[in-house]
Design a protein around this motif. Structure first.
Motif, short mmCIF file in Angstrom:
data_model
loop_
_atom_site.label_atom_id
_atom_site.label_comp_id
_atom_site.label_asym_id
_atom_site.label_seq_id
_atom_site.Cartn_x
_atom_site.Cartn_y
_atom_site.Cartn_z
N ARG A 244 0.83 -1.21 0.00
CA ARG A 244 0.00 0.00 0.00
C ARG A 244 0.87 1.27 0.00
NH1 ARG A 244 -2.84 -3.15 -1.64
NH2 ARG A 244 -4.69 -4.07 -0.66
N ARG A 245 1.99 1.20 0.68
CA ARG A 245 2.88 2.37 0.68
C ARG A 245 3.42 2.62 -0.72
NH1 ARG A 245 8.61 2.84 4.05
NH2 ARG A 245 9.05 5.04 3.53
N ASP A 246 3.80 1.56 -1.42
CA ASP A 246 4.30 1.72 -2.78
C ASP A 246 3.20 2.25 -3.71
OD1 ASP A 246 6.60 0.92 -4.76
OD2 ASP A 246 4.75 0.14 -5.66
N GLN A 247 1.95 1.88 -3.42
CA GLN A 247 0.82 2.34 -4.23
C GLN A 247 0.38 3.76 -3.87
OE1 GLN A 247 -1.96 -0.76 -3.28
NE2 GLN A 247 -1.28 -2.12 -4.94
N GLY A 248 0.92 4.31 -2.79
CA GLY A 248 0.55 5.66 -2.37
C GLY A 248 -0.64 5.69 -1.44
N SER A 249 -1.16 4.53 -1.04
CA SER A 249 -2.30 4.47 -0.11
C SER A 249 -1.76 4.46 1.32
CB SER A 249 -3.14 3.21 -0.38
OG SER A 249 -3.61 3.18 -1.70
N LEU A 250 -1.30 5.63 1.76
CA LEU A 250 -0.54 5.70 3.00
C LEU A 250 -1.40 5.44 4.25
CD1 LEU A 250 1.79 8.75 2.23
CD2 LEU A 250 2.33 6.30 2.17
N VAL A 251 -2.66 5.89 4.22
CA VAL A 251 -3.52 5.66 5.39
C VAL A 251 -3.73 4.17 5.60
CG1 VAL A 251 -5.81 6.02 6.37
CG2 VAL A 251 -4.66 7.91 5.18
N GLU A 252 -4.02 3.46 4.51
CA GLU A 252 -4.20 2.00 4.61
C GLU A 252 -2.88 1.33 4.98
OE1 GLU A 252 -6.09 -1.70 2.00
OE2 GLU A 252 -6.11 0.36 1.19
N ALA A 253 -1.79 1.87 4.44
CA ALA A 253 -0.47 1.32 4.79
C ALA A 253 -0.21 1.47 6.28
CB ALA A 253 0.62 2.02 3.98
N ARG A 254 -0.58 2.66 6.83
CA ARG A 254 -0.38 2.88 8.27
C ARG A 254 -1.20 1.89 9.10
NH1 ARG A 254 -2.03 8.68 10.36
NH2 ARG A 254 -4.03 7.87 9.59
N THR A 255 -2.42 1.61 8.68
CA THR A 255 -3.27 0.68 9.41
C THR A 255 -2.65 -0.72 9.43
OG1 THR A 255 -5.28 1.89 8.80
CG2 THR A 255 -5.55 -0.40 9.50
N HIS A 256 -2.21 -1.18 8.28
CA HIS A 256 -1.58 -2.51 8.21
C HIS A 256 -0.28 -2.54 9.02
CE1 HIS A 256 -4.27 -4.56 5.51
NE2 HIS A 256 -4.19 -3.59 4.58
N ALA A 257 0.52 -1.49 8.91
CA ALA A 257 1.80 -1.45 9.65
C ALA A 257 1.56 -1.42 11.15
CB ALA A 257 2.62 -0.24 9.22
N SER A 258 0.54 -0.67 11.60
CA SER A 258 0.21 -0.63 13.03
C SER A 258 -0.21 -2.00 13.53
CB SER A 258 -0.92 0.38 13.28
OG SER A 258 -0.51 1.69 12.95
N ASN A 259 -1.02 -2.69 12.73
CA ASN A 259 -1.42 -4.04 13.11
C ASN A 259 -0.22 -4.99 13.17
OD1 ASN A 259 -4.13 -3.40 13.35
ND2 ASN A 259 -4.61 -3.91 11.20
N ALA A 260 0.70 -4.83 12.23
CA ALA A 260 1.89 -5.68 12.21
C ALA A 260 2.73 -5.46 13.47
CB ALA A 260 2.73 -5.38 10.96
N VAL A 261 2.90 -4.19 13.85
CA VAL A 261 3.68 -3.88 15.05
C VAL A 261 3.02 -4.46 16.29
CG1 VAL A 261 4.40 -1.99 16.57
CG2 VAL A 261 4.78 -1.83 14.10
#
Length: 508
Positions: A244-261
């Protein structure tokens, strides 16, 4: 969930003939790590404490190494760093003891590689993990091979993400190839498949195959949720965050990264937490989410602090172990030297002679040179003790020992055999042994004993000489016969009979 764990634990790659005590211990240890993956820390800790009561001292070499390194990982994830390092060091010692040739050798090396990578020794980890793959492949064990490939691929991924961008492509390519091989292997558990698949998704993203990577990441995420496997949930979310970060969907990327952490924190996996929190901080920074970035950085710093503390503790422990090892080695050397040294004269004692003689005799045979045994007995020694006392007698023996040293070479073996008997074992051609014996006899006879013995009878020596190739026992028997002749023929003399005749077996 309990039934699912039992099924996973049963599929750990042991052959039928290995379903013994070692297999039981390995299955129990794996169940503890699966409990950690589902964030059941208290239950895992209690089981781990109980498992440590079983010391696998009498197991085969590679089973023991696999158990020790596996327990080191468990201790690591439970935060028991000194114990983890101790178990890892002991397991590594077992691994280094011989050439790895068994499936459990691959497992032990894989575990150790995982630990080394966790504390920042990536290159050393990579060497071990590649070797683990080779060993598992040579043993034709598909389960151990799948596990080894997953650990290798995951390590390569992390090295590629953490290193310079220019060095990443070949690492991702190697990881993708290894993990694809792992996915193609039959008859492995769902737990192992999820681990391989999660790492494969990350490798696909690293190779720029985002569509296929997303498909794999969602599959891993769904399987992790279904099985309560937080490790798989963490990895699936992380891969999706990168996409999602590579696609520019940063809000969704943040959600997935927060869940991963969050999932990495719950599983106590410091390596994952470092990687995921760093990526989360970068995503938050791109969103101008300063509060989120600060929180992610705090988590990253905490994880790195844990890793740094581990390395510092490991270094301190290694230094202390090295200090103790050197101290023990020196004490052992002193004790070993004392064990083969005569305390009165400082010469080699009978034990030292018996230990060293075979090497001397073998060396003489190898260079086709003659070995000699010179057996020396002090004449009139009982009278010296009776007339002057045992302290004076001991002084006389020390003086004779000094005379023996003076008439022999540095590499000649000079020993006190027993009481007032001495032996010299030397190598040389001609009449070397006889010449040395005669020099010794003359030196003792000409020595000025007045300062030590006063009016007591001065000692002389009788000497028997033997030469020729044979055992220490044979040479001693021949020299003892010659010594008897020297005593019978008047003492203070050297006898050297024919060795072949002296060593001939008795008739009848």
């Amino acid at each position: 969930m309990r039934e699912g764990l039992a099924t996973q634990v049963a599929e750990v790659g042991l052959d039928q003939d290995e379903q013994d005590r070692a297999g039981e211990i390995l299955r129990e240890d794996l169940e503890i790590r699966l409990l950690l993956n589902t964030a059941r820390h208290a239950e895992a800790g209690a089981k781990f404490d109980k498992s440590l009561e079983i010391i696998p001292a009498d197991l085969d070499h590679w089973s023991r190494a696999a158990i020790l390194t596996g327990r080191a990982i468990t201790a690591w994830r439970l935060g028991r760093i000194p114990l983890a390092l101790e178990l890892a060091a002991e397991g590594w010692t077992d691994i280094d003891a011989e050439q790895p040739v068994a499936p459990l050798a691959a497992r032990a090396m894989g575990y150790l590689g995982y630990l080394l990578n966790g504390i920042g020794h990536a290159q050393a980890a990579l060497t071990l993990l590649r070797q683990a793959v080779d060993v598992a492949r040579d043993c034709d064990d598909v389960v151990e091979l799948a596990v080894a490939l997953q650990k290798l691929g995951g390590t390569l991924n992390f090295m590629a993400f953490d290193g310079p961008a220019a060095e990443a492509p070949p690492l991702f390519t190697e990881a993708r190839t290894a993990l694809a091989e792992g996915l193609a292997l039959p008859d492995v558990s769902e737990q192992i498949q999820r681990g391989v698949l999660g790492a494969y998704g990350a490798a696909l993203v690293g190779c720029g195959e985002f569509a296929e990577g997303e498909k794999v990441a969602k599959q891993v995420l769904e399987a992790g949720v279904s099985h309560g496997d937080r490790w798989s949930v963490a990895v699936g979310n992380w891969v999706l965050a990168m996409i999602r970060r590579d696609q520019g969907s940063l809000v969704e990327a943040r959600t997935h990264a927060s869940n991963a952490v969050r999932q990495a924190e719950l599983t106590n996996d410091t390596s994952l937490l470092q990687r995921f929190s760093a990526d989360l901080a970068d995503i938050c920074a791109e969103l101008d989410d300063f509060a989120g970035e600060a929180t992610a950085l705090r988590r990253n710093v905490s994880a790195r602090h844990t890793a740094m503390a581990t390395m510092q503790e490991g270094l301190g422990q290694a230094l202390e172990q090295r200090r103790l090892a050197i101290k023990a080695q020196r004490l052992a050397s002193v004790a070993q030297a004392a064990a083969v040294r005569d305390s009165l004269t400082g010469l080699t004692n009978r034990l030292g002679l018996e230990r060293t003689a075979p090497e001397v005799l073998a060396g003489a045979a190898a260079i086709n040179c003659t070995p000699w045994l010179v057996l020396i007995d002090v004449d009139w020694f009982k009278e010296i003790n009776d007339d002057a006392g045992h302290a004076v007698g001991d002084s006389a023996l020390r003086e004779i020992a000094d005379l023996l040293r003076g008439e022999t070479r540095a590499n000649d073996l000079v020993a006190r055999w027993a009481g007032d008997e001495f032996i010299i074992l030397l190598v040389g051609d001609g009449h070397l042994g006889f010449a040395v014996a005669e020099r010794i006899r003359a030196a003792v006879d000409a020595h000025d004993w007045r300062s030590r013995l006063g009016a007591a009878r001065r000692p002389t020596v009788s000497i028997g000489v033997a030469s020729g190739h044979g055992s220490l026992e044979h040479l001693f028997a021949a020299a003892d016969t010659a010594l008897y002749l020297a005593k019978r023929n008047g003492r203070n003399r050297v006898e050297w009979p024919d060795l072949d005749q002296a060593m001939s077996p008795p008739v009848g």
